[in-house]
Design an enzyme around this catalytic site. Structure first.
Site, PDB file in Angstrom:
ATOM      1  CG  HIS A 269      17.849 -18.927  23.128  1.00 16.03           C
ATOM      2  ND1 HIS A 269      17.477 -17.817  23.925  1.00 16.03           N
ATOM      3  CD2 HIS A 269      17.049 -19.789  23.947  1.00 16.03           C
ATOM      4  CE1 HIS A 269      16.577 -18.097  24.950  1.00 16.03           C
ATOM      5  NE2 HIS A 269      16.300 -19.409  24.796  1.00 16.03           N
ATOM      6  CD  GLU A 270      16.700 -23.510  22.406  1.00 14.80           C
ATOM      7  OE1 GLU A 270      17.108 -24.111  23.182  1.00 14.80           O
ATOM      8  OE2 GLU A 270      15.918 -22.660  21.859  1.00 14.80           O
ATOM      9  CG  HIS A 273      18.600 -22.901  27.088  1.00 13.87           C
ATOM     10  ND1 HIS A 273      18.239 -22.668  28.594  1.00 13.87           N
ATOM     11  CD2 HIS A 273      17.685 -22.581  26.457  1.00 13.87           C
ATOM     12  CE1 HIS A 273      17.227 -21.766  28.319  1.00 13.87           C
ATOM     13  NE2 HIS A 273      16.934 -21.582  27.139  1.00 13.87           N
ATOM     14  CD  GLU A 309      14.956 -18.240  28.267  1.00 16.22           C
ATOM     15  OE1 GLU A 309      15.254 -19.503  28.455  1.00 16.22           O
ATOM     16  OE2 GLU A 309      14.776 -17.751  27.281  1.00 16.22           O
TER      17      GLU A 309
END
Ligand code: ZN
Length: 521
Positions: A269-270, A273, A309
């Site tokens: 997830h990170e 980003h 996101e």
């Protein structure tokens, strides 16, 4: 490089100075969350306040305002779809937002939200909504004043607040997408609950040492394209990604031995980003000589929370929870995480990581049910802000929606309307960006699969660069040049809609639950 008028060169220099102060603030914040000893807290608070003040002064100086106005008056700069015109437009936007709010309102908001966070913490622990109620009323009142100032009295108040996170987004447009989506998602979830057979998820509960989780997570991030010469991965309590400065993107995660998927999907997830941050056009000095250097300028910054996101969810969910990904990843996982994976196949693990079960807590929700939590919050906070819903009636309204859309009874406010920190922080209008991110992410995913039909085969072979290149070209490299909606239309040919997300979830979840005949969708 074309020659720019003096006013633009000066504006760029001022904007970059302000941006450097922001970088310093980000670095202080990152250090505080990762390595700073507790004893450093009081001094760090002073350092952070000083840098925040300098940043605010630099961003709102009279000189900055004059330079923006001078550039706006220069037709050679403003004509056409250029990075220069976009930078000036976006610097104006930022400048107006910062200068429109009276200093008294800014300090009232800071003080009230600081106190309301404390009140919320205790209220949540004791499941005591009444104790939080006066604070939420104060936050809402100040948020209304803030929205009035930002909107100049035009349009729905909520729009002015969401615009600070998702430029150009309108509550009425979000509602038009969310309302039908909520019904359809709810149908899918309740159908799975009532008619599906849950997959075997034993593997998720097996213990994996933190060092092995770290080795595997780092390997995955590197393989997907995260550049560790321009980024890092460290440990924190609340994982985040911070684009500190050009050439310096920091990821954080946490490791729990009993839950290895938390760190793997947290890292992915990170990393999503982080790949966005690393893909922003930062110029030759920062390893991106193929595009003009936009570092410290709007065209070198992420456009919105929703688009940000979309990148994290795409890598975490669309890639990381796919069978194709596990075809590539499983042999490596077996090598790095040992016996726990011994009995697994790409199919078994691909099913285990795709469960969908209604639950009360948003941050623990799976991909299938997550958006229902968001849509409930969007509807409620919009009604609270407009005054259609009184704060006193919030718990009942919350509980009723959880019953209708997730089929759950909320036993108390601690796991109900007191669970999130956002409203206590004054973050009204923030929630919808999570679901917008999922919608954008699913739409980008559908578009890239359409343009690269062999994407699954490539991913199964560990070839992630065609996907990353597509994301770089269509999204990352534009920074804030286009609004999120324009970006979506340019990348996918269509405005954002609910269909790609619904198609994606149905195609994924029904087979996992052994449901062959989707009904009512
Ligand atoms: Zn995120």
């Amino acid at each position: 490089m074309s020659k720019h008028p003096k006013c633009y060169t000066n504006l760029v220099e001022r904007a970059r100075e302000a941006s450097r102060l922001h970088s310093i603030a980000a670095l202080l914040g990152w250090d505080q969350e990762t390595y700073m000893p507790p004893g450093g807290a009081p001094a760090r608070a002073e350092q952070a306040a000083l840098v925040a003040r300098l940043h605010h002064e630099a961003s709102t100086s009279a000189e900055m305002g004059e330079l923006i106005a001078e550039c706006e008056a220069d037709s050679s700069l403003m004509s056409g779809d250029t990075q220069e015109a976009a930078n000036i437009r976006e610097l104006r936007r930022d400048y107006d937002k910062l200068t429109k709010l009276p200093a008294s309102l800014v300090s009232a908001l800071a003080e009230t939200t600081s106190q309301s966070q404390h009140a919320w913490k205790t209220a949540r622990e004791n499941s005591d909504f009444k104790a939080f109620k006066p604070w939420l009323e104060k936050v809402l009142d100040l948020s209304r004043q803030k929205a009035q100032c930002l909107s100049d009295g035009k349009g729905e108040l909520y729009d002015a607040l969401i615009d600070t996170y998702e430029p150009g987004a309108k509550a009425s447009e979000i509602e038009a997408v969310f309302t039908p989506l909520r019904e359809k998602l709810s149908t899918i979830i309740l159908n799975i609950r009532d008619n599906g057979t849950p997959p075997n998820t034993d593997v998720l509960d097996r213990s994996v040492p933190a060092s092995q989780q770290e080795a595997f997570g780092t390997f995955v991030a590197k393989s997907c394209g995260f550049d560790f010469t321009r980024g890092r991965l460290d440990v924190t309590t609340h994982p985040f990604c911070e684009g500190i400065a050009p050439g310096d993107t920091r990821l954080t995660t946490r490791y729990r031995e009993s839950s290895w998927t938390d760190s793997l999907y947290g890292i992915m997830h990170e990393m999503g980003h982080g790949l966005y941050e690393q893909g922003l056009p930062e110029g030759e000095a920062h390893g991106r000589g193929d595009v003009p250097d936009q570092s410290g300028l709007p065209c070198g910054q992420a456009v919105s929370l929703g688009i940000h996101e979309s990148q994290s969810r795409l890598w975490e969910n669309a890639v990381g929870r796919s069978e194709a990904f596990w075809k590539w990843a499983l042999p490596h996982a077996k090598e790095m995480m040992g016996d726990v994976m011994a009995d697994q196949t790409p199919e078994s693990i691909g099913a285990a990581v795709n469960t969908a079960k209604p639950s009360l807590i948003r941050v623990e929700a799976d991909e299938g049910t997550y958006n229902l939590h968001i849509m409930i919050r969007f509807e409620l906070e919009r009604a609270l802000l407009s005054g259609d819903l009184s704060v006193a009636d919030l718990p009942a309204a919350w509980n009723e929606r959880y019953r209708t859309f997730l089929g759950l009874d909320v036993p108390n406010d601690r796991v109900g309307c007191l669970q999130d920190v956002h409203w206590a922080f004054g973050l009204i209008g923030y929630f919808p960006t999570y679901t917008l991110g999922n919608l954008y992410g699913a739409q980008f995913w559908a578009a890239v699969r359409n343009e690269i039909p062999s994407l699954d085969t490539l991913i199964a072979a560990g070839e992630f660069s065609p996907l990353l290149t597509w994301l770089r070209d269509k999204i990352h490299t534009h920074g804030r040049r286009y609004t999120p909606n324009q970006l979506c239309e340019r990348a996918t040919g269509k405005p954002v809609s609910d269909q790609p997300l619904l198609d994606y979830l149905t195609a994924k979840l029904y087979p996992v639950y052994g449901i062959t005949q989707p009904s009512g969708v």
